[in-house]
Design an enzyme around this catalytic site. Structure first.
Site, PDB file in Angstrom:
ATOM      1  N   ASP A   5       0.861  -1.184   0.000  1.00 51.19           N
ATOM      2  CA  ASP A   5       0.000   0.000   0.000  1.00 51.19           C
ATOM      3  C   ASP A   5       0.897   1.234   0.000  1.00 51.19           C
ATOM      4  O   ASP A   5       2.115   1.128   0.194  1.00 51.19           O
ATOM      5  CB  ASP A   5      -0.917  -0.008   1.237  1.00 51.19           C
ATOM      6  CG  ASP A   5      -1.921   1.145   1.259  1.00 51.19           C
ATOM      7  OD1 ASP A   5      -2.330   1.602   0.170  1.00 51.19           O
ATOM      8  OD2 ASP A   5      -2.292   1.602   2.360  1.00 51.19           O
ATOM      9  N   SER A   6       0.274   2.391  -0.196  1.00 50.63           N
ATOM     10  CA  SER A   6       1.044   3.633  -0.117  1.00 50.63           C
ATOM     11  C   SER A   6       1.393   3.970   1.325  1.00 50.63           C
ATOM     12  O   SER A   6       2.367   4.676   1.586  1.00 50.63           O
ATOM     13  CB  SER A   6       0.239   4.789  -0.721  1.00 50.63           C
ATOM     14  OG  SER A   6      -0.954   5.002   0.021  1.00 50.63           O
ATOM     15  N   GLU A  21      -3.760   7.635   8.929  1.00 47.83           N
ATOM     16  CA  GLU A  21      -2.331   7.586   9.229  1.00 47.83           C
ATOM     17  C   GLU A  21      -2.062   8.190  10.611  1.00 47.83           C
ATOM     18  O   GLU A  21      -1.274   7.652  11.401  1.00 47.83           O
ATOM     19  CB  GLU A  21      -1.537   8.348   8.155  1.00 47.83           C
ATOM     20  CG  GLU A  21      -1.584   7.717   6.769  1.00 47.83           C
ATOM     21  CD  GLU A  21      -0.514   6.665   6.544  1.00 47.83           C
ATOM     22  OE1 GLU A  21       0.556   6.745   7.170  1.00 47.83           O
ATOM     23  OE2 GLU A  21      -0.762   5.751   5.716  1.00 47.83           O
ATOM     24  N   CYS A  74     -11.235   2.851  -0.026  1.00 51.37           N
ATOM     25  CA  CYS A  74      -9.821   3.108   0.250  1.00 51.37           C
ATOM     26  C   CYS A  74      -9.484   2.272   1.462  1.00 51.37           C
ATOM     27  O   CYS A  74     -10.230   2.305   2.458  1.00 51.37           O
ATOM     28  CB  CYS A  74      -9.581   4.593   0.532  1.00 51.37           C
ATOM     29  SG  CYS A  74      -7.917   4.960   1.164  1.00 51.37           S
ATOM     30  N   THR A  75      -8.405   1.520   1.395  1.00 53.32           N
ATOM     31  CA  THR A  75      -8.102   0.610   2.509  1.00 53.32           C
ATOM     32  C   THR A  75      -7.745   1.355   3.791  1.00 53.32           C
ATOM     33  O   THR A  75      -7.793   0.768   4.870  1.00 53.32           O
ATOM     34  CB  THR A  75      -6.964  -0.360   2.128  1.00 53.32           C
ATOM     35  OG1 THR A  75      -5.797   0.377   1.731  1.00 53.32           O
ATOM     36  CG2 THR A  75      -7.408  -1.286   1.009  1.00 53.32           C
ATOM     37  N   HIS A  76      -7.427   2.633   3.704  1.00 53.21           N
ATOM     38  CA  HIS A  76      -7.209   3.411   4.926  1.00 53.21           C
ATOM     39  C   HIS A  76      -8.509   3.582   5.728  1.00 53.21           C
ATOM     40  O   HIS A  76      -8.472   3.696   6.952  1.00 53.21           O
ATOM     41  CB  HIS A  76      -6.668   4.810   4.593  1.00 53.21           C
ATOM     42  CG  HIS A  76      -5.196   4.875   4.357  1.00 53.21           C
ATOM     43  ND1 HIS A  76      -4.617   4.479   3.173  1.00 53.21           N
ATOM     44  CD2 HIS A  76      -4.176   5.288   5.148  1.00 53.21           C
ATOM     45  CE1 HIS A  76      -3.299   4.657   3.245  1.00 53.21           C
ATOM     46  NE2 HIS A  76      -3.014   5.150   4.438  1.00 53.21           N
ATOM     47  N   CYS A  82      -4.546  -1.750  -1.744  1.00 61.74           N
ATOM     48  CA  CYS A  82      -4.761  -0.330  -2.028  1.00 61.74           C
ATOM     49  C   CYS A  82      -5.710  -0.246  -3.209  1.00 61.74           C
ATOM     50  O   CYS A  82      -5.396  -0.770  -4.289  1.00 61.74           O
ATOM     51  CB  CYS A  82      -3.419   0.330  -2.355  1.00 61.74           C
ATOM     52  SG  CYS A  82      -3.541   2.030  -2.975  1.00 61.74           S
ATOM     53  N   THR A  89      -6.626   2.450  -4.960  1.00 62.85           N
ATOM     54  CA  THR A  89      -6.128   3.315  -6.025  1.00 62.85           C
ATOM     55  C   THR A  89      -5.123   2.571  -6.896  1.00 62.85           C
ATOM     56  O   THR A  89      -5.228   2.567  -8.129  1.00 62.85           O
ATOM     57  CB  THR A  89      -5.487   4.586  -5.434  1.00 62.85           C
ATOM     58  OG1 THR A  89      -6.458   5.285  -4.645  1.00 62.85           O
ATOM     59  CG2 THR A  89      -4.986   5.503  -6.533  1.00 62.85           C
TER      60      THR A  89
END
Length: 267
Positions: A13-14, A155, A191-193, A77, A79
């Protein structure tokens, strides 16, 4: 060809969003060896162009596969998956699992037939999302909203920082304030966040909403693709690898440890 029991599953992921995909996978396969890779130097993906992501992600995953020799890779992710999945599969010689918005299960469950898709700006504009909506939600009103601030909120939560409740409220308002938004009963966390801040989203909602994401389906897919290949008898320490190591990553160490990621490395 036989795979060593110690061969890891690579999650990519990012940032830390992919931990929401790792969690159900670890619940299903408790002894799964894990390398979790975060493209910290490229974060965030949601505000980047399609061309940047399509070039960056396959190249990075190629380096990670060469270093860690995983049994498979999971692009945790939305995106990166909606833009680069085809390129990654062409570049790698291991199975690759992508993450797609859970529009199908949302359409199956929605009573009001109004579904929100909450993701990054890059994800919600993808033709891939158009196709999912047309195929599975043709009789539904599909509302979309992109929130970069909600990615940053997740985050911050993993770093143990105080959270501003206005961020979650504004993200939901981006859906609720659209025409028909007052009838929305399902929100796809695309979005996985965002599952990491689901509690904050639920608290900000003016009426009960059902939040959906694809983590459990991905866990089942990992188990299916692994087939009869052995897993370790007992859990092994997991590795978190970051591009662009900096002092801020140390603040993530406690959260990473709670996911079984006890080693931190740079790429």
């Amino acid at each position: 060809m036989a795979i060593s029991p110690d061969a890891p599953v690579l999650f990519f992921d990012s940032g830390v969003g992919g931990l929401s995909i790792l969690r159900p996978a670890r619940a299903l396969i408790p002894t799964m060896p894990v390398v979790y890779a975060a493209d910290h130097a490229g974060y965030p993906y949601g505000t980047k162009s399609e061309a940047e992501i399509a070039a960056r992600v396959p190249a990075l995953l190629g380096r990670l596969v060469e270093r860690y020799r995983p049994r498979m890779a999971v692009i945790a992710c939305n995106t990166a998956s909606t833009i680069a999945l085809t390129g990654v599969r062409a570049a790698l010689d291991v199975p690759v699992v992508g993450t797609v918005p859970a529009i199908k299960p949302a359409a199956l469950q929605s009573k009001s037939r109004v579904i929100g898709v909450l993701g990054t700006d890059a994800t919600v504009r993808q033709p891939y999302v158009d196709r999912l909506a047309a195929e599975h939600g043709a009789d539904c009103l599909i509302l979309r909203h992109g929130s970069a601030a909600l990615v940053d909120l997740a985050e911050a939560k993993l770093r143990g920082e105080p959270l501003n409740p206005v961020v979650a409220r504004d993200a939901l308002a981006g859906l609720l304030d659209q025409s028909g938004g007052d009838r929305m009963d399902m929100v796809v966390l695309a979005c996985t966040h965002f599952p990491l801040v689901q509690e904050e989203l639920a608290a900000a909602a003016p009426h009960p909403l059902t939040f959906l994401h694809g983590g459990e389906g991905i866990a089942r897919r990992i188990a299916y693709l692994n087939g009869d290949q052995p897993w370790p008898a007992t859990p092994l320490p997991g590795t978190a690898v970051f591009t662009g190591l900096d002092s801020g990553i140390a603040a993530l160490a406690p959260a990473l440890g709670s996911f079984g990621l006890d080693r931190i490395e740079g790429l």
